[in-house]
Scaffold this motif. Structure first.
Motif, mmCIF file in Angstrom:
data_model
loop_
_atom_site.group_PDB
_atom_site.id
_atom_site.type_symbol
_atom_site.label_atom_id
_atom_site.label_comp_id
_atom_site.label_asym_id
_atom_site.label_seq_id
_atom_site.Cartn_x
_atom_site.Cartn_y
_atom_site.Cartn_z
ATOM 1 N N GLY A 1 27.879 23.743 54.688
ATOM 2 C CA GLY A 1 29.109 24.359 54.233
ATOM 3 C C GLY A 1 28.875 25.495 53.258
ATOM 4 O O GLY A 1 27.753 25.756 52.830
ATOM 5 N N VAL A 2 29.963 26.182 52.925
ATOM 6 C CA VAL A 2 29.911 27.340 52.030
ATOM 7 C C VAL A 2 30.498 26.958 50.679
ATOM 8 O O VAL A 2 31.522 26.272 50.596
ATOM 9 C CB VAL A 2 30.710 28.520 52.620
ATOM 10 N N SER A 3 29.823 27.420 49.623
ATOM 11 C CA SER A 3 30.357 27.275 48.270
ATOM 12 C C SER A 3 30.518 28.674 47.700
ATOM 13 O O SER A 3 29.538 29.389 47.487
ATOM 14 C CB SER A 3 29.406 26.457 47.386
ATOM 15 N N ASN A 4 31.771 29.074 47.491
ATOM 16 C CA ASN A 4 32.045 30.430 47.043
ATOM 17 C C ASN A 4 31.810 30.615 45.556
ATOM 18 O O ASN A 4 31.998 29.696 44.759
ATOM 19 C CB ASN A 4 33.499 30.793 47.355
ATOM 20 N N ASP B 1 34.702 23.467 46.044
ATOM 21 C CA ASP B 1 35.735 24.232 45.337
ATOM 22 C C ASP B 1 36.463 23.406 44.284
ATOM 23 O O ASP B 1 37.412 23.883 43.673
ATOM 24 C CB ASP B 1 36.750 24.772 46.348
ATOM 25 N N GLU B 2 35.983 22.200 44.051
ATOM 26 C CA GLU B 2 36.653 21.326 43.101
ATOM 27 C C GLU B 2 36.701 21.944 41.703
ATOM 28 O O GLU B 2 37.647 21.729 40.945
ATOM 29 C CB GLU B 2 35.922 19.979 43.066
ATOM 30 N N TRP B 3 35.688 22.714 41.358
ATOM 31 C CA TRP B 3 35.596 23.303 40.020
ATOM 32 C C TRP B 3 36.772 24.219 39.695
ATOM 33 O O TRP B 3 37.153 24.385 38.541
ATOM 34 C CB TRP B 3 34.296 24.117 39.898
ATOM 35 N N SER B 4 37.366 24.835 40.739
ATOM 36 C CA SER B 4 38.416 25.839 40.511
ATOM 37 C C SER B 4 39.754 25.232 40.107
ATOM 38 O O SER B 4 40.637 25.951 39.627
ATOM 39 C CB SER B 4 38.605 26.686 41.765
ATOM 40 N N LYS B 5 39.906 23.905 40.283
ATOM 41 C CA LYS B 5 41.202 23.284 39.990
ATOM 42 C C LYS B 5 41.584 23.415 38.519
ATOM 43 O O LYS B 5 42.766 23.497 38.189
ATOM 44 C CB LYS B 5 41.186 21.823 40.408
ATOM 45 N N SER B 6 40.593 23.448 37.650
ATOM 46 C CA SER B 6 40.902 23.582 36.224
ATOM 47 C C SER B 6 41.350 24.989 35.858
ATOM 48 O O SER B 6 41.763 25.239 34.728
ATOM 49 C CB SER B 6 39.670 23.189 35.383
ATOM 50 N N HIS B 7 41.268 25.923 36.793
ATOM 51 C CA HIS B 7 41.677 27.313 36.546
ATOM 52 C C HIS B 7 42.888 27.675 37.402
ATOM 53 O O HIS B 7 43.115 28.852 37.714
ATOM 54 C CB HIS B 7 40.524 28.267 36.857
ATOM 55 N N PRO C 1 36.885 31.261 43.286
ATOM 56 C CA PRO C 1 37.707 30.173 43.813
ATOM 57 C C PRO C 1 38.023 30.433 45.284
ATOM 58 O O PRO C 1 38.241 31.579 45.693
ATOM 59 C CB PRO C 1 38.967 30.233 42.946
ATOM 60 N N GLN C 2 38.060 29.401 46.083
ATOM 61 C CA GLN C 2 38.241 29.564 47.524
ATOM 62 C C GLN C 2 39.539 30.298 47.859
ATOM 63 O O GLN C 2 39.580 31.117 48.771
ATOM 64 C CB GLN C 2 38.224 28.190 48.198
ATOM 65 N N SER C 3 40.601 30.023 47.101
ATOM 66 C CA SER C 3 41.883 30.670 47.393
ATOM 67 C C SER C 3 41.832 32.175 47.145
ATOM 68 O O SER C 3 42.647 32.920 47.697
ATOM 69 C CB SER C 3 43.005 30.038 46.543
ATOM 70 N N LEU C 4 40.858 32.619 46.316
ATOM 71 C CA LEU C 4 40.701 34.065 46.093
ATOM 72 C C LEU C 4 39.678 34.657 47.046
ATOM 73 O O LEU C 4 39.937 35.639 47.733
ATOM 74 C CB LEU C 4 40.273 34.319 44.635
ATOM 75 N N GLY C 5 38.476 34.028 47.100
ATOM 76 C CA GLY C 5 37.413 34.564 47.922
ATOM 77 C C GLY C 5 37.711 34.571 49.399
ATOM 78 O O GLY C 5 37.356 35.513 50.126
#
Length: 367
Positions: A352-355, A265-271, A358-362
């Motif tokens: 593990g799961v990669s959504n 979920d690291e990718w979502s930090k920029s959003h 973003p994890q906080s939404l999914g």
């Protein structure tokens, strides 16, 4: 001939010839037509054909009475030529020759270096020109002045060759250190160790290792074989070295990397700002108070559908479905939208799961 240069060397003349890629200076002991017998600085005598001489023989001295006196005179001229060579700038001559000369002998360049050119200065100019292979080409008895296009190509090739040499020397040592740390469970090269290596070597070794991990490499690329020649032939060597270096984690997914899919979920930090704006929107309508249930497992966090079933008064059953609807307020064409579209799907793997979202939404707001 000029500057005291000698066309036909006799006994007592200082001459030079090429041995490998290095000019050698010698004292003529005897000359019989094209056949010479010369004395080298190491006191070794050797036969030499006059056709091998570099075009700056001289000065012509009287035959030496002893070998010691010949060596002393030879070393005097060698020392002066070495000193003169240090102060010469062949690149400046190249600039001056542009548009003026396409080729010239060493004595022409000696005229640029000094007003009173003697044999030693001409020889020193010859040494400097021979060493400057990117700008001059020796076509005995002349030096060709290369044009700018040829110079650029030679400099590029020279830099590529230097890069290959650095990669072979430093890269071999690096992969060996990485392998030893992996095999023995020791400490991999430190930041200080890596900082001591050239930046292009680090970049090239990292690229070669990751190419082996992802399978994206040219079959005819020999660089990998050269730097890993000292390592044992074991499967997945690239992966082992990458893990030892910390380039990949224990569950690295090469296929995800090749497709540009970032695990976790690291990718979502920029959003973060866009995500925050979505979660702050007010809910629309009234919530259905029915006790909805989901058939997902207890470990499932991204629950996107549920149902409620109840008997009807006149018979039969009433089925109510609850579906997550991220599209309700979704910011289409935003940077977040483009990132999600690029991911395209969620991945459910043993590690593990990669959504897709973003994890906080999914797993949170839309679950």
């Amino acid at each position: 001939m000029s500057a005291g240069l000698i066309r036909h060397p006799a006994a007592g003349c200082i001459v030079e010839f090429m041995q490998g890629n290095t000019p050698q200076t010698a004292w003529v002991l005897d000359a019989q037509g094209d056949k010479l017998r010369v004395l080298l600085q190491n006191r070794r005598e050797t036969p030499l054909s006059a056709s091998r001489l570099l075009p700056w023989s001289g000065p012509q001295n009287a035959p030496a009475a002893t070998k010691d006196s010949a060596i002393a005179e030879l070393e005097k001229h060698m020392a002066r030529r070495a000193e003169l060579t240090q102060g010469l700038d062949p690149l400046e001559w190249w600039e001056l020759a542009q548009g003026e000369m396409s080729q010239a002998p060493a004595e022409w360049f000696a005229g640029l270096a000094g007003d009173d050119a003697d044999c030693d200065l001409v020889a020193a100019c010859g040494h400097a020109l021979l060493a400057c292979k990117t700008h001059f080409k020796f076509q005995p008895p002349l030096f060709e002045v290369l044009d700018a296009e040829k110079v650029a190509k030679k400099q590029e090739e020279q830099e590529r060759e230097k890069s290959r040499e650095r990669l072979l020397k430093q890269g071999t040592a690096l992969v060996k250190a990485l392998w030893n740390s992996y095999e023995q469970g020791g400490t991999p090269p430190t930041e200080k160790d890596l900082a001591a290596l050239d930046a292009d070597v680090l970049e090239n070794v990292r690229a070669l290792i990751m190419q082996r991990v992802t399978g994206q490499y040219a079959p005819d690329d020999t660089a990998w074989e050269k730097i890993t020649r000292a390592l044992p032939d074991v499967p997945f060597m690239g992966l082992r070295l990458a893990q030892a270096w910390g380039l990949v984690g224990p569950h690295y997914n090469a296929w995800a990397d090749r497709s540009g899919y970032e695990m976790g979920d690291e990718w979502s930090k920029s959003h973060a700002e866009a995500i925050k704006a979505l979660t702050a929107l007010p809910e629309e309508g009234e919530l259905n108070p029915a006790p909805f249930i989901s058939i997902d497992s207890a470990t499932t966090r991204d629950i996107d559908d549920a149902f409620h079933i109840a008997p009807r008064e006149g018979g039969g059953w009433k089925l109510t479905l609850a579906l997550a609807c991220p599209a309700l307020h979704w910011p289409f064409e935003s940077e977040l939208d483009k990132a999600v579209r690029m991911r395209a799907t969620s991945l459910y793997l043993p590690e593990g799961v990669s959504n897709m979202l973003p994890q906080s939404l999914g797993e949170g707001h839309y679950s």
